[in-house]
Design a protein around this motif. Sequence first.
Motif, PDB file in Angstrom:
ATOM      1  N   GLN A  25     -14.986  -0.773  -6.371  1.00  0.00           N
ATOM      2  CA  GLN A  25     -13.933  -1.715  -6.727  1.00  0.00           C
ATOM      3  C   GLN A  25     -12.707  -0.982  -7.274  1.00  0.00           C
ATOM      4  OE1 GLN A  25     -14.150  -5.042  -5.925  1.00  0.00           O
ATOM      5  NE2 GLN A  25     -11.976  -4.817  -6.291  1.00  0.00           N
ATOM      6  N   HIS A  26     -12.921   0.031  -8.092  1.00  0.00           N
ATOM      7  CA  HIS A  26     -11.806   0.818  -8.626  1.00  0.00           C
ATOM      8  C   HIS A  26     -11.068   1.519  -7.479  1.00  0.00           C
ATOM      9  CE1 HIS A  26      -9.506   3.262 -11.415  1.00  0.00           C
ATOM     10  NE2 HIS A  26      -9.840   4.324 -10.707  1.00  0.00           N
ATOM     11  N   HIS A  27     -11.827   2.061  -6.551  1.00  0.00           N
ATOM     12  CA  HIS A  27     -11.230   2.735  -5.389  1.00  0.00           C
ATOM     13  C   HIS A  27     -10.383   1.750  -4.583  1.00  0.00           C
ATOM     14  CE1 HIS A  27     -10.734   5.640  -2.232  1.00  0.00           C
ATOM     15  NE2 HIS A  27     -11.486   4.991  -1.373  1.00  0.00           N
ATOM     16  N   LEU A  28     -10.898   0.552  -4.368  1.00  0.00           N
ATOM     17  CA  LEU A  28     -10.146  -0.469  -3.635  1.00  0.00           C
ATOM     18  C   LEU A  28      -8.860  -0.841  -4.373  1.00  0.00           C
ATOM     19  CD1 LEU A  28     -13.052  -2.766  -2.416  1.00  0.00           C
ATOM     20  CD2 LEU A  28     -11.495  -1.448  -0.954  1.00  0.00           C
ATOM     21  N   THR A  29      -8.941  -0.971  -5.683  1.00  0.00           N
ATOM     22  CA  THR A  29      -7.754  -1.302  -6.475  1.00  0.00           C
ATOM     23  C   THR A  29      -6.685  -0.226  -6.327  1.00  0.00           C
ATOM     24  OG1 THR A  29      -9.088  -2.538  -8.065  1.00  0.00           O
ATOM     25  CG2 THR A  29      -6.925  -1.825  -8.807  1.00  0.00           C
ATOM     26  N   LYS A  30      -7.091   1.024  -6.316  1.00  0.00           N
ATOM     27  CA  LYS A  30      -6.127   2.118  -6.124  1.00  0.00           C
ATOM     28  C   LYS A  30      -5.515   2.061  -4.723  1.00  0.00           C
ATOM     29  CE  LYS A  30      -6.187   4.039 -10.079  1.00  0.00           C
ATOM     30  NZ  LYS A  30      -4.994   3.923 -10.913  1.00  0.00           N
ATOM     31  N   LEU A  31      -6.306   1.663  -3.732  1.00  0.00           N
ATOM     32  CA  LEU A  31      -5.763   1.520  -2.378  1.00  0.00           C
ATOM     33  C   LEU A  31      -4.785   0.355  -2.310  1.00  0.00           C
ATOM     34  CD1 LEU A  31      -9.000   2.222  -0.312  1.00  0.00           C
ATOM     35  CD2 LEU A  31      -7.017   3.727  -0.572  1.00  0.00           C
ATOM     36  N   TYR A  32      -5.093  -0.751  -2.999  1.00  0.00           N
ATOM     37  CA  TYR A  32      -4.156  -1.884  -3.051  1.00  0.00           C
ATOM     38  C   TYR A  32      -2.831  -1.417  -3.646  1.00  0.00           C
ATOM     39  CZ  TYR A  32      -8.371  -4.864  -2.769  1.00  0.00           C
ATOM     40  OH  TYR A  32      -9.546  -5.455  -2.402  1.00  0.00           O
ATOM     41  N   GLU A  33      -2.945  -0.638  -4.712  1.00  0.00           N
ATOM     42  CA  GLU A  33      -1.741  -0.143  -5.381  1.00  0.00           C
ATOM     43  C   GLU A  33      -0.895   0.696  -4.416  1.00  0.00           C
ATOM     44  OE1 GLU A  33      -0.529   2.394  -9.375  1.00  0.00           O
ATOM     45  OE2 GLU A  33      -2.625   1.912  -9.012  1.00  0.00           O
ATOM     46  N   VAL A  77       3.391  -6.912  10.447  1.00  0.00           N
ATOM     47  CA  VAL A  77       2.046  -6.596   9.958  1.00  0.00           C
ATOM     48  C   VAL A  77       2.132  -5.824   8.645  1.00  0.00           C
ATOM     49  CG1 VAL A  77      -0.125  -5.427  10.486  1.00  0.00           C
ATOM     50  CG2 VAL A  77       1.092  -6.654  12.294  1.00  0.00           C
ATOM     51  N   GLU A  78       3.035  -4.877   8.541  1.00  0.00           N
ATOM     52  CA  GLU A  78       3.191  -4.124   7.296  1.00  0.00           C
ATOM     53  C   GLU A  78       3.617  -5.030   6.141  1.00  0.00           C
ATOM     54  OE1 GLU A  78       5.812  -0.890   8.271  1.00  0.00           O
ATOM     55  OE2 GLU A  78       4.160   0.321   9.059  1.00  0.00           O
ATOM     56  N   MET A  79       4.458  -6.012   6.422  1.00  0.00           N
ATOM     57  CA  MET A  79       4.865  -6.961   5.384  1.00  0.00           C
ATOM     58  C   MET A  79       3.657  -7.774   4.911  1.00  0.00           C
ATOM     59  SD  MET A  79       7.838  -9.866   5.465  1.00  0.00           S
ATOM     60  CE  MET A  79       6.888 -10.990   6.493  1.00  0.00           C
ATOM     61  N   LYS A  80       2.812  -8.201   5.845  1.00  0.00           N
ATOM     62  CA  LYS A  80       1.606  -8.946   5.466  1.00  0.00           C
ATOM     63  C   LYS A  80       0.665  -8.074   4.643  1.00  0.00           C
ATOM     64  CE  LYS A  80       1.485 -12.339   9.199  1.00  0.00           C
ATOM     65  NZ  LYS A  80       1.282 -13.579   8.461  1.00  0.00           N
ATOM     66  N   ILE A  81       0.563  -6.805   5.016  1.00  0.00           N
ATOM     67  CA  ILE A  81      -0.275  -5.869   4.258  1.00  0.00           C
ATOM     68  C   ILE A  81       0.243  -5.757   2.831  1.00  0.00           C
ATOM     69  CG2 ILE A  81      -0.890  -3.429   4.003  1.00  0.00           C
ATOM     70  CD1 ILE A  81      -0.976  -3.295   7.105  1.00  0.00           C
ATOM     71  N   GLN A  82       1.553  -5.570   2.674  1.00  0.00           N
ATOM     72  CA  GLN A  82       2.138  -5.438   1.341  1.00  0.00           C
ATOM     73  C   GLN A  82       1.919  -6.693   0.508  1.00  0.00           C
ATOM     74  OE1 GLN A  82       6.224  -4.489   2.048  1.00  0.00           O
ATOM     75  NE2 GLN A  82       5.820  -2.339   2.420  1.00  0.00           N
ATOM     76  N   GLN A  83       2.103  -7.854   1.113  1.00  0.00           N
ATOM     77  CA  GLN A  83       1.938  -9.107   0.379  1.00  0.00           C
ATOM     78  C   GLN A  83       0.501  -9.264  -0.114  1.00  0.00           C
ATOM     79  OE1 GLN A  83       3.314 -11.920   3.327  1.00  0.00           O
ATOM     80  NE2 GLN A  83       5.416 -11.876   2.556  1.00  0.00           N
ATOM     81  N   LEU A 132      -0.805   0.409  -1.198  1.00  0.00           N
ATOM     82  CA  LEU A 132      -0.286  -0.432  -0.114  1.00  0.00           C
ATOM     83  C   LEU A 132       0.798  -1.404  -0.557  1.00  0.00           C
ATOM     84  CD1 LEU A 132      -3.579  -1.263   1.788  1.00  0.00           C
ATOM     85  CD2 LEU A 132      -1.719   0.217   2.563  1.00  0.00           C
ATOM     86  N   ARG A 133       1.082  -1.470  -1.841  1.00  0.00           N
ATOM     87  CA  ARG A 133       2.108  -2.406  -2.321  1.00  0.00           C
ATOM     88  C   ARG A 133       3.500  -2.029  -1.865  1.00  0.00           C
ATOM     89  NH1 ARG A 133       1.462  -3.044  -8.567  1.00  0.00           N
ATOM     90  NH2 ARG A 133       2.989  -1.450  -8.216  1.00  0.00           N
ATOM     91  N   THR A 134       3.694  -0.798  -1.495  1.00  0.00           N
ATOM     92  CA  THR A 134       4.987  -0.337  -0.984  1.00  0.00           C
ATOM     93  C   THR A 134       4.772   0.187   0.439  1.00  0.00           C
ATOM     94  OG1 THR A 134       4.613   1.855  -1.916  1.00  0.00           O
ATOM     95  CG2 THR A 134       5.853   0.291  -3.264  1.00  0.00           C
TER      96      THR A 134
END
Length: 137
Positions: free
Chosen positions: A55-63, A119-125, A65-67
């Motif tokens: 879960q921590h690893h996923l959170t870092k990946l989300y972070e 698609v990249e915009m959807k990923i960021q959102q 992908l925010r940009t």
Amino acid sequence: MEWAKVLLWMDIPEVNKLASMEYNADLNIFEIEKMHFDAMTALQWEAPTKEACVQHHLTKLYEKLRTPHESSFSIVQYMYKLAIEHDLPEIQMQWQEISDMIDEMTYGSDPAGLSQEVVEMKIQQLACELWREEETT
């Protein structure tokens, strides 16, 4: 060993010993594991569960992908596979639509009007939304 360096102020001998170790090919991994265990015991900490680490690893990946990111498609595909491997159906479902879009763009003959920017915009959102959820829990 890096986290132990941050805790030197606590002046716990086991932590200090671990912090003094440098990454070196000559170090015996079993001795390092023992020092790590001793430091965790001295701190009265328990190692995180495998699920907590994922879960921590996923959170870092989300972070990440925010940009906009040049590897965003690869990261999403990696997260999707990670969700399958670790039996995380909720995460798998959250990324299903975007994963399908990436597959269609990559392997499909007709990408149904999809563009990389959309698609990249959807990923960021989605990444922003999921990152906020993780940060608030």
